[in-house]
Design a protein around this motif. Structure first.
Motif, mmCIF file in Angstrom:
data_model
loop_
_atom_site.group_PDB
_atom_site.id
_atom_site.type_symbol
_atom_site.label_atom_id
_atom_site.label_comp_id
_atom_site.label_asym_id
_atom_site.label_seq_id
_atom_site.Cartn_x
_atom_site.Cartn_y
_atom_site.Cartn_z
ATOM 1 N N SER A 1 1.053 -1.491 0.412
ATOM 2 C CA SER A 1 0.483 -0.065 -0.376
ATOM 3 C C SER A 1 0.958 1.553 0.360
ATOM 4 N N HIS A 2 2.192 1.189 0.521
ATOM 5 C CA HIS A 2 2.922 2.635 0.797
ATOM 6 C C HIS A 2 4.114 2.198 -0.607
ATOM 7 N N PHE A 3 4.573 1.154 -1.249
ATOM 8 C CA PHE A 3 5.526 1.564 -1.972
ATOM 9 C C PHE A 3 4.990 0.215 -3.534
ATOM 10 N N PRO A 4 3.911 0.702 -4.010
ATOM 11 C CA PRO A 4 2.642 -0.565 -4.874
ATOM 12 C C PRO A 4 4.034 -0.359 -5.846
ATOM 13 N N GLY A 5 5.210 0.299 -6.501
ATOM 14 C CA GLY A 5 6.055 -0.076 -7.589
ATOM 15 C C GLY A 5 7.087 -0.836 -7.425
ATOM 16 N N ILE A 6 7.209 -0.995 -5.948
ATOM 17 C CA ILE A 6 8.154 -2.340 -5.549
ATOM 18 C C ILE A 6 8.307 -3.504 -6.200
ATOM 19 N N MET A 7 6.797 -3.816 -5.083
ATOM 20 C CA MET A 7 6.026 -4.870 -5.117
ATOM 21 C C MET A 7 5.905 -5.228 -6.210
ATOM 22 N N ASP A 8 5.333 -4.469 -6.889
ATOM 23 C CA ASP A 8 4.708 -4.835 -8.719
ATOM 24 C C ASP A 8 5.985 -5.551 -9.706
ATOM 25 N N ARG A 9 7.156 -4.615 -9.602
ATOM 26 C CA ARG A 9 8.098 -5.421 -10.531
ATOM 27 C C ARG A 9 8.109 -7.187 -9.923
ATOM 28 N N ASN A 10 8.548 -6.673 -8.651
ATOM 29 C CA ASN A 10 9.040 -8.654 -8.123
ATOM 30 C C ASN A 10 7.969 -9.671 -8.137
ATOM 31 N N SER B 1 7.593 -12.014 -10.269
ATOM 32 C CA SER B 1 7.910 -13.421 -10.279
ATOM 33 C C SER B 1 9.236 -13.582 -9.470
ATOM 34 N N GLY B 2 9.650 -14.872 -9.422
ATOM 35 C CA GLY B 2 10.940 -15.766 -8.624
ATOM 36 C C GLY B 2 10.539 -14.961 -7.178
ATOM 37 N N VAL B 3 11.658 -14.654 -6.348
ATOM 38 C CA VAL B 3 11.800 -15.539 -4.702
ATOM 39 C C VAL B 3 10.773 -14.102 -4.420
ATOM 40 N N PHE B 4 10.811 -12.775 -5.119
ATOM 41 C CA PHE B 4 10.107 -11.939 -4.276
ATOM 42 C C PHE B 4 9.170 -12.325 -4.427
ATOM 43 N N GLY B 5 7.968 -13.000 -5.674
ATOM 44 C CA GLY B 5 6.911 -13.106 -5.618
ATOM 45 C C GLY B 5 6.297 -13.019 -4.845
ATOM 46 N N ILE B 6 6.737 -13.777 -3.523
ATOM 47 C CA ILE B 6 5.851 -14.670 -2.357
ATOM 48 C C ILE B 6 5.306 -12.934 -1.713
ATOM 49 N N ILE C 1 -2.951 -12.051 -1.535
ATOM 50 C CA ILE C 1 -4.623 -12.050 -0.290
ATOM 51 C C ILE C 1 -4.367 -10.838 0.553
ATOM 52 N N GLY C 2 -3.634 -10.213 1.129
ATOM 53 C CA GLY C 2 -4.032 -9.211 2.150
ATOM 54 C C GLY C 2 -5.486 -8.493 1.748
ATOM 55 N N GLU C 3 -4.802 -8.211 0.389
ATOM 56 C CA GLU C 3 -5.971 -6.878 -0.280
ATOM 57 C C GLU C 3 -7.109 -7.927 -0.445
#
Length: 73
Positions: free
Chosen positions: A30-39, A41-46, A53-55
């Motif tokens: 909710s505070h940094f959507p750009g960072i989360m949306d870039r990742n 796939s991969g390990v950070f995709g979790i 799920i939370g949203e």
């Protein structure tokens, strides 16, 4: 000899860790959507999946958080 248990061997602790990851990922998204949306796939995709799920299931996640808080106290 003392053997320490990890969250993998204690079911309540495992559920607590999963809930904390979901809540933290949702808050970070909710505070940094750009960072989360870039990742997505991969390990950070979790973390992106946990944020989704939370949203989408936020009432159920909040009820689970309240239940775990009462059980912990």
């Amino acid at each position: 000899m003392v053997i320490a248990q990890t969250a993998l061997f204690n079911f309540q602790s495992l559920l607590l860790v999963i809930l904390l990851i979901i809540c933290t990922s949702t808050y970070a998204h909710s505070h940094f959507p750009g960072i989360m949306d870039r990742n997505r796939s991969g390990v950070f995709g979790i973390f992106w999946k946990c944020a989704r799920i939370g949203e989408r299931l936020s009432p159920y996640v909040s009820i689970c958080c309240i239940v775990m808080a009462v059980r912990t106290l």
